[in-house]
Design a protein around this motif. Structure first.
Motif, short mmCIF file in Angstrom:
data_model
loop_
_atom_site.label_atom_id
_atom_site.label_comp_id
_atom_site.label_asym_id
_atom_site.label_seq_id
_atom_site.Cartn_x
_atom_site.Cartn_y
_atom_site.Cartn_z
N UNK A 187 0.82 -1.21 0.00
CA UNK A 187 0.00 0.00 0.00
C UNK A 187 0.86 1.26 0.00
N UNK A 188 0.48 2.19 -0.86
CA UNK A 188 1.17 3.47 -0.97
C UNK A 188 0.15 4.60 -0.99
N UNK A 189 0.53 5.73 -0.43
CA UNK A 189 -0.32 6.92 -0.42
C UNK A 189 -0.01 7.73 -1.66
N UNK A 190 -1.06 8.07 -2.41
CA UNK A 190 -0.88 8.92 -3.59
C UNK A 190 -0.89 10.38 -3.16
N UNK A 191 0.12 11.09 -3.57
CA UNK A 191 0.23 12.51 -3.28
C UNK A 191 0.33 13.26 -4.59
#
Length: 96
Positions: free
Chosen positions: A26-30
């Motif tokens: 899981x990665x946070x989109x910025x």
């Protein structure tokens, strides 16, 4: 509590939810203009599919993470991102 602090505190639970629903990494989109603490009303997350991944798993991930973090979640797989922006978005994503 700031969203970044919630994510840090609940990191292992977030990863467990993602893995339980047949996804990984899981990665946070910025974007270039804001970090996730500047708009704490929603969080965009991208996850990689496993071979067991089904279409409804992305909805399960969203729902369970919303319950955990008390914020709207928009979850995507890389293929759901627009072709024209996919590489840029993935390059800016932050690992949870």
């Amino acid at each position: 509590m700031k969203l970044s602090a919630k994510i840090k505190l609940k990191r292992l639970e977030i990863i467990a939810i993602v893995e339980k629903n047949h996804a990984l990494f899981p990665r946070i989109l910025l974007n270039d203009l804001k970090g996730y603490d500047l708009d704490e009303t929603f969080l965009e997350i991208v996850v990689d599919r496993t071979y067991e991944f089904m279409t409804d798993d992305i909805g399960k991930i969203q729902h369970q993470l919303e319950q955990l973090l008390d914020v709207a979640i928009y979850a995507f797989t890389p293929n759901q991102l627009p072709d024209s922006h996919r590489e840029k978005l993935l390059a800016m994503a932050r690992v949870i």
